[in-house]
Design a protein around this motif. Structure first.
Motif, short mmCIF file in Angstrom:
data_model
loop_
_atom_site.label_atom_id
_atom_site.label_comp_id
_atom_site.label_asym_id
_atom_site.label_seq_id
_atom_site.Cartn_x
_atom_site.Cartn_y
_atom_site.Cartn_z
N ALA A 40 35.67 -19.28 15.35
CA ALA A 40 36.24 -18.01 14.90
C ALA A 40 35.29 -17.35 13.90
O ALA A 40 34.80 -18.01 12.98
N GLU A 41 35.06 -16.07 14.10
CA GLU A 41 34.18 -15.31 13.20
C GLU A 41 34.90 -15.11 11.87
O GLU A 41 36.03 -14.61 11.83
N ILE A 42 34.27 -15.55 10.80
CA ILE A 42 34.86 -15.42 9.47
C ILE A 42 34.17 -14.34 8.64
O ILE A 42 34.68 -13.90 7.62
N ALA A 43 33.00 -13.95 9.07
CA ALA A 43 32.22 -12.85 8.50
C ALA A 43 31.28 -12.42 9.62
O ALA A 43 31.05 -13.18 10.55
N PRO A 44 30.75 -11.21 9.55
CA PRO A 44 29.88 -10.76 10.65
C PRO A 44 28.77 -11.77 10.97
O PRO A 44 27.95 -12.11 10.13
N GLY A 45 28.84 -12.33 12.18
CA GLY A 45 27.83 -13.27 12.64
C GLY A 45 27.98 -14.70 12.14
O GLY A 45 27.15 -15.55 12.43
N HIS A 46 29.04 -14.99 11.39
CA HIS A 46 29.28 -16.33 10.86
C HIS A 46 30.59 -16.88 11.41
O HIS A 46 31.63 -16.22 11.31
N TYR A 47 30.54 -18.09 11.98
CA TYR A 47 31.68 -18.67 12.67
C TYR A 47 32.06 -20.02 12.08
O TYR A 47 31.20 -20.77 11.64
N ASN A 48 33.36 -20.31 12.11
CA ASN A 48 33.88 -21.63 11.74
C ASN A 48 34.48 -22.28 12.98
O ASN A 48 35.10 -21.59 13.80
N LEU A 49 34.34 -23.57 13.07
CA LEU A 49 34.96 -24.34 14.14
C LEU A 49 36.45 -24.45 13.82
O LEU A 49 36.84 -24.97 12.78
N ILE A 50 37.32 -23.91 14.72
CA ILE A 50 38.76 -23.97 14.46
C ILE A 50 39.49 -24.86 15.46
O ILE A 50 40.65 -25.19 15.25
N ASP A 51 38.82 -25.25 16.53
CA ASP A 51 39.41 -26.18 17.49
C ASP A 51 38.29 -26.94 18.17
O ASP A 51 37.34 -26.34 18.67
N GLY A 52 38.38 -28.27 18.14
CA GLY A 52 37.37 -29.07 18.82
C GLY A 52 36.64 -30.05 17.92
O GLY A 52 35.56 -30.51 18.27
N ASN A 53 37.22 -30.36 16.77
CA ASN A 53 36.55 -31.31 15.86
C ASN A 53 36.27 -32.65 16.53
O ASN A 53 35.19 -33.21 16.36
N HIS A 54 37.22 -33.16 17.30
CA HIS A 54 37.02 -34.45 17.96
C HIS A 54 35.95 -34.35 19.04
O HIS A 54 35.13 -35.26 19.20
N ARG A 55 35.93 -33.22 19.77
CA ARG A 55 34.90 -33.04 20.80
C ARG A 55 33.51 -32.94 20.18
O ARG A 55 32.55 -33.52 20.67
N MET A 56 33.42 -32.21 19.07
CA MET A 56 32.12 -32.09 18.39
C MET A 56 31.66 -33.45 17.86
O MET A 56 30.48 -33.79 17.97
N GLU A 57 32.58 -34.21 17.31
CA GLU A 57 32.22 -35.54 16.78
C GLU A 57 31.77 -36.46 17.91
O GLU A 57 30.78 -37.18 17.78
N LYS A 58 32.48 -36.45 19.03
CA LYS A 58 32.09 -37.30 20.15
C LYS A 58 30.71 -36.88 20.68
O LYS A 58 29.85 -37.72 20.95
N ALA A 59 30.49 -35.57 20.81
CA ALA A 59 29.20 -35.07 21.28
C ALA A 59 28.08 -35.49 20.33
O ALA A 59 27.01 -35.91 20.76
N ARG A 60 28.34 -35.40 19.03
CA ARG A 60 27.33 -35.82 18.03
C ARG A 60 27.00 -37.29 18.21
O ARG A 60 25.84 -37.68 18.24
N ARG A 61 28.03 -38.12 18.37
CA ARG A 61 27.81 -39.55 18.53
C ARG A 61 27.06 -39.89 19.81
O ARG A 61 26.32 -40.87 19.86
N MET A 62 27.27 -39.07 20.84
CA MET A 62 26.59 -39.30 22.12
C MET A 62 25.16 -38.75 22.12
O MET A 62 24.42 -38.97 23.07
N GLY A 63 24.78 -38.03 21.08
CA GLY A 63 23.44 -37.46 21.01
C GLY A 63 23.30 -36.16 21.78
O GLY A 63 22.20 -35.69 22.03
N THR A 64 24.43 -35.54 22.13
CA THR A 64 24.42 -34.27 22.84
C THR A 64 23.91 -33.18 21.91
O THR A 64 24.32 -33.11 20.75
N LYS A 65 23.03 -32.34 22.41
CA LYS A 65 22.43 -31.29 21.58
C LYS A 65 23.33 -30.07 21.41
O LYS A 65 23.27 -29.40 20.39
#
Length: 87
Positions: A40-65
């Motif tokens: 979600a855009e919180i300021a022009p051009g700046h975004y926060n992750l609002i859904d998908g923390n578990h998916r991002m963590e799993k991707a990080r652990r798997m080494g996904t870019k």
């Protein structure tokens, strides 16, 4: 139809580093990282992750870019936050 973007898995690293990523370890392995996360855009051009923390963590652990992401602009985000569906 909402456009799907690619977002860096460095977001997961940054959230972890800032101490803001809280994940249920028993849930991480079961998530599907092919499903887009939501930013979600919180300021022009700046975004926060609002859904998908578990998916991002799993991707990080798997080494996904990167992972797919939906990006909500400010108007879309405010419209959602002021709707009944947000609660």
């Amino acid at each position: 139809m909402q456009k799907v973007y690619e977002t860096s898995c460095l977001v997961a690293d940054a959230l972890r580093w800032m101490g803001k990523a809280v994940v249920d370890e028993s849930h991480v392995d079961s998530v599907d990282i092919s499903r887009p996360v939501i930013l979600a855009e919180i300021a022009p051009g700046h975004y926060n992750l609002i859904d998908g923390n578990h998916r991002m963590e799993k991707a990080r652990r798997m080494g996904t870019k990167s992972v797919s992401a939906f990006r909500l602009n400010i108007k879309q985000h405010v419209k959602f936050l002021t709707s009944k569906e947000a609660y």
